[in-house]
Design a protein around this motif. Sequence first.
Motif, short mmCIF file in Angstrom:
data_model
loop_
_atom_site.label_atom_id
_atom_site.label_comp_id
_atom_site.label_asym_id
_atom_site.label_seq_id
_atom_site.Cartn_x
_atom_site.Cartn_y
_atom_site.Cartn_z
N LEU A 130 58.15 79.09 55.35
CA LEU A 130 58.79 78.45 56.50
C LEU A 130 58.00 77.17 56.79
N VAL A 155 63.32 75.13 55.18
CA VAL A 155 62.81 75.93 54.07
C VAL A 155 61.90 75.05 53.23
N LEU A 203 62.66 85.34 55.07
CA LEU A 203 62.55 84.32 54.02
C LEU A 203 62.34 84.96 52.67
N VAL A 271 65.55 80.64 53.92
CA VAL A 271 65.21 81.25 55.20
C VAL A 271 66.55 81.57 55.84
#
Length: 296
Positions: A130, A155, A203, A271
């Motif tokens: 992230l 992302v 994620l 994500v």
Amino acid sequence: MRFGNLAGRFVLRTDEGAVDVAAATNGLLPADPAEAYVRWDDVTAWAAALDPATLGPVVTKDFGLEALGPPSPRPRQVFALALNYADHAGESGLAAPAGPSVFTKFPTSVAGPFGTVALPSATVDWEVELVVVIGRPARHVAAADAWAHVAGVTVGQDLSDRVVQFADATPQFSLAKSFPGFSPLGPWLVTPDELGDPDDLELGCAVNGETVQAARTTEMVFRVPAIVAHLSRVLPLLPGDLVFTGTPAGVGALRTPPRFLAPGDVLTSWVTGVGEMRHVCTAPHETTSRDAHGGG
Ligand code: ZN
């Protein structure tokens, strides 16, 4: 709200398409995505008041994904965290750090969310992360106020050449993770208010369709508020700066046997609620400088 970089111009993503922010505001707001973060309060106030019916020619409905560049193309500072998920620290044979373990990625490694990544060696590894993009400047910010200084999240991949990383007694994190194209970002910057709980996001990444990393950001040792507070006690965080918040378990180097990216491999990174990136790995001679900069 979702913002992005379409062929080098700052856009708002709506249900209708991509709204060119500078064109929609008659140049009141910047066309350059890097400049948009400097005007973040103005940008979000404009987007919140926007009436889509008034748009029209400034909306691009269809565009190739490869026209998307990194949402923050020229960050002045790029921070990254090592060992920020306990299970990744565990697979590394190390204890989770007592405080955030910070290194830098150099800004020339930033690239777009779709395209090719030239592999400089046979030991390049994946690290889905992230990524936080700073909006309002942050200096001595309390953790409770930290999200107010974040423009949004996106992302990222913290691609890493493991031989370069551990070539010396002093690990060379910053160089090993800064080859051209080693910091791809995108596809969109999503503001924290879009995300429900921005501290609980799913994620992961996959190589040729096989999921190799899957986690939630609640597993972070230091979450976004603590990271922003920690960094801002040392130095000012500037609009457009990036923070790669660490990778969960599942990197290739720590598998038995180790596994690295090879030319032809397709790396997808996501994500949930933010988006997905897709990159095709190439041998160094197959790429071009345009690929390396992701069109951004
Ligand atoms: Zn990383």
